[in-house]
Motif scaffolding. Structure first.
Motif, mmCIF file in Angstrom:
data_model
loop_
_atom_site.group_PDB
_atom_site.id
_atom_site.type_symbol
_atom_site.label_atom_id
_atom_site.label_comp_id
_atom_site.label_asym_id
_atom_site.label_seq_id
_atom_site.Cartn_x
_atom_site.Cartn_y
_atom_site.Cartn_z
ATOM 1 N N ARG A 1 -22.651 50.287 -101.689
ATOM 2 C CA ARG A 1 -23.837 51.073 -101.356
ATOM 3 C C ARG A 1 -23.596 52.552 -101.663
ATOM 4 O O ARG A 1 -22.467 52.975 -101.892
ATOM 5 C CB ARG A 1 -24.175 50.924 -99.870
ATOM 6 C CG ARG A 1 -24.696 49.537 -99.493
ATOM 7 C CD ARG A 1 -26.117 49.361 -99.969
ATOM 8 N NE ARG A 1 -26.701 48.124 -99.504
ATOM 9 C CZ ARG A 1 -26.748 47.004 -100.214
ATOM 10 N NH1 ARG A 1 -26.195 46.991 -101.428
ATOM 11 N NH2 ARG A 1 -27.327 45.923 -99.743
ATOM 12 N N LEU B 1 -20.849 48.652 -96.162
ATOM 13 C CA LEU B 1 -21.503 49.353 -95.058
ATOM 14 C C LEU B 1 -21.453 48.479 -93.809
ATOM 15 O O LEU B 1 -21.864 47.325 -93.841
ATOM 16 C CB LEU B 1 -22.955 49.661 -95.418
ATOM 17 C CG LEU B 1 -23.771 50.385 -94.347
ATOM 18 C CD1 LEU B 1 -23.289 51.812 -94.172
ATOM 19 C CD2 LEU B 1 -25.253 50.359 -94.697
ATOM 20 N N PRO C 1 -29.005 51.442 -102.941
ATOM 21 C CA PRO C 1 -28.134 50.565 -103.737
ATOM 22 C C PRO C 1 -27.191 51.371 -104.611
ATOM 23 O O PRO C 1 -27.460 52.533 -104.932
ATOM 24 C CB PRO C 1 -29.136 49.767 -104.604
ATOM 25 C CG PRO C 1 -30.455 49.934 -103.935
ATOM 26 C CD PRO C 1 -30.429 51.264 -103.264
ATOM 27 N N LYS C 2 -26.101 50.750 -105.005
ATOM 28 C CA LYS C 2 -25.132 51.417 -105.870
ATOM 29 C C LYS C 2 -25.767 51.740 -107.214
ATOM 30 O O LYS C 2 -26.541 50.962 -107.756
ATOM 31 C CB LYS C 2 -23.908 50.525 -106.071
ATOM 32 C CG LYS C 2 -22.808 51.167 -106.903
ATOM 33 C CD LYS C 2 -21.632 50.233 -107.075
ATOM 34 C CE LYS C 2 -20.545 50.863 -107.935
ATOM 35 N NZ LYS C 2 -19.396 49.950 -108.119
ATOM 36 N N ILE D 1 -29.852 54.851 -96.944
ATOM 37 C CA ILE D 1 -28.848 54.065 -97.653
ATOM 38 C C ILE D 1 -29.501 53.537 -98.923
ATOM 39 O O ILE D 1 -30.624 53.023 -98.882
ATOM 40 C CB ILE D 1 -28.344 52.891 -96.786
ATOM 41 C CG1 ILE D 1 -27.842 53.390 -95.431
ATOM 42 C CG2 ILE D 1 -27.256 52.122 -97.523
ATOM 43 C CD1 ILE D 1 -26.682 54.332 -95.495
#
Length: 223
Positions: A151, A169, A98-99, A96
């Motif tokens: 995310r 998420l 970060p954006k 996963i």
């Protein structure tokens, strides 16, 4: 015969890190966990006699037959896009991230392809599930009592990795195969064609996406 355990003096709660910080050793130790008194108390606590009630409780637990019907033999990662809660099998996930803002690719206009993003020093094609499934990203709210952050899901299908931006998420859900139910008749038709089933979890209904169908569609965006 087991000797009675000496009552612990929880000095860390009085004069230590969770107390008034007046302990003379604390300044040098910085934290009670670095103190010899704290370490010895932990050892004494682990060596305390085990009560008969505790032994009987665990003996009953391990004697009980396993409930085969409730075996959780599947797992998925749940996330939100707009108002829709969806999930993909955990086997697809790499990590996963970060954006990130995607950088558009010239002369590439496949539906859902927003460009490429950098995650951990690697470039990933950024695919919008909202575009592929016909979801309005503007809708939806965070669940009560939760701090939410957008995310990127870094997933892999066959030999290709993808970055999928999501609004929120939830995390890993473990479930039994028989817990999946058919989607409701009112569900978004763009989503329905990719669903393996719907899973009731806590206070949300999670649409579990079929990895084969979605993986094929992800691959098509790069052709």
């Amino acid at each position: 015969m087991t000797e009675p355990t000496q009552e612990l003096d929880a000095c860390w709660n009085r004069i230590g890190i969770t107390g008034d910080h007046s302990c003379e050793i604390l300044q040098q130790a910085v934290h009670c966990r670095n103190c010899e008194v704290y370490a010895k108390a932990a050892v004494r606590n682990l060596q305390r006699p085990v009560g008969q009630h505790y032994l009987r409780e665990w003996a009953d637990h391990f004697r009980a037959p396993e409930d085969q019907g409730a075996r959780q033999d599947n797992s998925c990662v749940a996330f939100r896009i707009g108002r829709e809660w969806l999930a993909l099998p955990t086997s697809m996930f790499q990590q996963i991230a970060p954006k990130a803002i995607p950088h558009r690719l010239p002369h590439r206009s496949a539906r859902g392809l927003r460009g490429v993003v950098n995650a951990g020093g690697k470039l990933y094609p950024c695919i919008s599930l909202a575009d592929l499934l016909g979801i309005d990203e503007a809708g939806g709210e965070a669940r009560a009592g939760r701090h939410t952050f957008a995310r990127m899901l870094l997933v892999r299908w066959e030999e290709q990795s993808y970055a999928l931006p999501v609004a929120e998420l939830h995390g890993i859900i473990r479930y039994a195969s028989g817990a999946l139910k058919p989607p409701a008749a009112t569900i978004n038709k763009g989503i329905e064609r990719y669903l393996a089933g719907v899973l009731a979890h806590e206070d949300i209904q999670v649409g579990c996406l079929d990895d084969s169908l979605l993986g094929y569609q992800l691959a098509r965006t790069l052709r």
